[in-house]
Scaffold this active site. Structure first.
Site, mmCIF file in Angstrom:
data_model
loop_
_atom_site.group_PDB
_atom_site.id
_atom_site.type_symbol
_atom_site.label_atom_id
_atom_site.label_comp_id
_atom_site.label_asym_id
_atom_site.label_seq_id
_atom_site.Cartn_x
_atom_site.Cartn_y
_atom_site.Cartn_z
ATOM 1 N N HIS A 154 -6.123 -11.207 -2.869
ATOM 2 C CA HIS A 154 -5.799 -10.247 -1.816
ATOM 3 C C HIS A 154 -4.815 -10.888 -0.844
ATOM 4 O O HIS A 154 -5.181 -11.785 -0.086
ATOM 5 C CB HIS A 154 -7.069 -9.818 -1.086
ATOM 6 C CG HIS A 154 -6.897 -8.565 -0.289
ATOM 7 N ND1 HIS A 154 -6.947 -7.319 -0.863
ATOM 8 C CD2 HIS A 154 -6.627 -8.365 1.015
ATOM 9 C CE1 HIS A 154 -6.744 -6.399 0.063
ATOM 10 N NE2 HIS A 154 -6.529 -7.004 1.218
ATOM 11 N N ASP A 168 -8.457 -9.981 -7.085
ATOM 12 C CA ASP A 168 -8.661 -9.504 -5.715
ATOM 13 C C ASP A 168 -10.153 -9.254 -5.494
ATOM 14 O O ASP A 168 -10.750 -8.434 -6.200
ATOM 15 C CB ASP A 168 -7.856 -8.207 -5.514
ATOM 16 C CG ASP A 168 -7.767 -7.784 -4.053
ATOM 17 O OD1 ASP A 168 -8.747 -7.972 -3.316
ATOM 18 O OD2 ASP A 168 -6.716 -7.240 -3.668
ATOM 19 N N SER A 220 -2.824 -3.456 0.982
ATOM 20 C CA SER A 220 -4.186 -3.222 1.468
ATOM 21 C C SER A 220 -4.222 -1.920 2.281
ATOM 22 O O SER A 220 -3.895 -0.858 1.740
ATOM 23 C CB SER A 220 -4.660 -4.424 2.292
ATOM 24 O OG SER A 220 -6.050 -4.413 2.422
#
Ligand SMILES: [Ca+2]
Length: 564
Positions: A491, A453, A202
């Site tokens: 995610h 995600d 991320s």
């Protein structure tokens, strides 16, 4: 197996391996205790760091069982800016390598340097146990211990009101921390690291790509999971989605997300050859599934007349929000970073935060649509993640004004904030497509992204990979970069397919032995614990061969294209 149990197991394994390797090691010239103690109060001169600081100091050095835990502080030039706090763990038996771990979200806390790389293997020693010196920093601001009510640490962007703190967050802290760590490693062991790797997901994935772009001489390899590489473009898309979800009746509660997920599975699960609860042929699903016409258990997914008639169907307002979520934002005009748009998300077959019993589900829900509509709250973990992020970014990073109404800002045009947003995009959109400097010195990159995600779009990483290949040629890219996709992985965590891959060994083999990764395997630790799949390079995806154990990677092959 629960995350907690896995973590405990990994920690026990790591400790055992550390103890074994320590017992085998030759006696060092000084005891580990004294070597560690000598680092106490050690200063790091500003002159050894490649960017301006007021110097660093070791604030504590504590000999643990088999490593020296060093805490340090890099002072800012601006006396009103916060210091960069870092931890550097120095193993007694060192493998002569450095690993730096990236952050997440707005950072503000030091990553767990005794932990794993993102989506790392739960049945292998952690990097510190492998002998790595491991460093991580808070990137130059400290998430408040008592966060701005009612935000949680890591979702508070007030630090950005200080320009040096913001520059540190956008990347400068990475260089300063690396240089301080390399200096202290030399002090402890007498040599600098022979190899240096960076791993993050991320924001940390953006950082992994950023360090090899900006400071290629410092690094030999990078692991970038679900990278927020074009960070400002992403935030603007997040704002567009947040605004759509804030429309009356547009938000989907957890039970409606179950309904949508089941309808998508019904239409798409078998497009990859097997009903295993994972949509692996994502392109075919995106082409086929439309919530306005989909059917679940013989009934339309769309509520009769488009009104909200309960959890078994979706209203027109909800379907409209999903359309926004799954389609691109087109900037008018393009961002100063050159970014023209940010793609939509793969929603169908993705977990938008379902009502489901899983140890990771509270995290999944908090990183997706939350538990309350965006108009009711902006509490992290309760509100949709996109709503919290948009609110924080607009008020504290873009507008420098805590009273600014984020929902009122049009992310397409950026309104009155365009100049400032575009200035930030020039730094935070880490979008260079020429990695020649890094590739030519033998540097390698492993990039990976779950296809489910709903916070950083998988399609965005696909576009970036395609752009790098267009700039450098596919053959050149093949020499230093791999991009993998993991169907069902979301995610950071997932209750569908929680990816676990020994990326660090793959990177070591490529960088240190010239063995490019081949036939990589990814495991699931949550959905069906222990099941495996081939880790396929984009644009390939794992197709069931039609026979064999559906929980075994051997029953799947990586294929390209839409076979249906
Ligand atoms: Ca499937």
């Amino acid at each position: 197996m629960s995350i907690e149990r896995q973590t405990r197991l990994a920690a026990v394994t790591a400790t055992l391996l550390l103890l074994c390797s320590a017992a085998r090691a030759a006696q060092p010239p000084v005891t580990p205790d004294s070597a560690c103690a000598q680092l106490r109060n050690q200063k790091v001169p500003a002159s050894v760091m490649g960017l301006p600081t007021a110097g660093a100091v070791v604030t504590s050095a504590t000999q643990m069982d088999v490593y020296c835990k060093v805490l340090g502080s890099i002072a800012a030039v601006d006396p009103t800016a916060p210091a960069i706090q870092f931890e550097l763990d120095l193993p007694t038996t060192w493998n002569r390598k450095l690993l730096m771990l990236g952050g997440g979200g707005f950072n503000g806390t030091i990553p767990n340097t005794a932990g794993n790389v993102p989506a790392g293997p739960y049945d292998r020693p952690v990097p510190l146990a492998r002998g790595y010196a491991v460093v991580g920093s808070d990137s130059g601001h400290q998430a408040p211990k008592t966060p701005q009510a009612p935000l949680k640490p890591g979702m508070d962007a007030r630090f950005a009101l200080n320009s040096e703190a913001l520059r540190n967050y956008t990347g400068e802290a990475l260089k300063k921390t690396h240089d301080a760590a390399a200096y202290l490693i030399h002090k402890r062991y007498g040599v600098r690291p022979g190899k240096a790797y960076f791993a993050g997901g991320s924001t940390g994935g953006r950082e992994a790509l950023e360090v090899v772009q900006r400071w290629p001489d410092d690094w030999d390899g990078a692991i970038a999971w679900y990278p927020a590489w074009n960070h400002v473009a992403l935030v603007l898309q997040v704002g567009r989605v947040a605004r759509a979800l804030a429309a009356p009746g547009a938000w989907l509660n957890e039970k409606k997300r179950n309904t949508l997920f089941e309808a998508a599975l019904g239409a798409c699960d078998e497009l990859d050859g097997v009903a295993d609860g994972i949509v692996s042929n994502v392109a075919a699903c995106n082409a086929k599934f439309d919530p306005a016409t989909a059917v679940l258990n013989g009934s339309p997914l769309r509520c009769a007349g488009g009104a909200d008639l309960g959890d078994a169907c979706l209203s027109d307002a909800q379907i409209r929000a999903l359309r926004v979520f799954s389609t691109p934002i087109e900037f008018e005009p393009a961002l100063a970073s050159g970014e023209t748009h940010y793609p939509g998300y793969n929603l169908y077959g993705s977990d938008l935060g379902r009502d489901r019993d899983s140890p990771v589900q509270p995290i999944v829900i908090g990183l997706a649509l939350g538990t309350v509509p965006p108009r009711a709250s902006l509490v992290a973990g309760e509100s949709p993640a996109v709503s919290v992020f948009w609110d924080q970014w607009v008020r504290f990073v873009f507008a420098d004004n805590s009273n600014f109404d984020a929902v009122a800002l049009d992310p397409v045009t950026r309104g009155t904030l365009r100049a400032h947003i575009d200035e930030l995009a020039k730094t935070l959109d880490v979008n260079r497509t020429d990695y020649s400097a890094f590739a030519n010195k033998g540097g390698k990159i492993l990039m990976a992204h779950g296809t489910a995600d709903v916070l950083v779009s998988t399609r965005s990483t696909e576009e970036y990979y395609t752009r790098i290949r267009a700039t450098m040629s596919a053959a050149k890219v093949r020499q230093f970069l791999r991009f993998y996709e993991v169907p069902g992985f979301g995610h950071a965590v997932s209750s569908v397919f929680n990816a676990s891959w020994d990326s660090l060994t793959a990177l070591e083999n490529w960088v240190e032995r010239g063995v490019a990764p081949a036939a990589q395997i990814v495991s699931d630790s949550i959905g069906v614990p222990g099941r495996t799949r081939p880790l396929c390079e984009y644009p390939q995806w794992p197709k069931y061969r039609g026979r064999g154990d559906v929980n075994s990677a051997a029953s799947f092959e990586c294929v390209s294209g839409d076979l249906h």
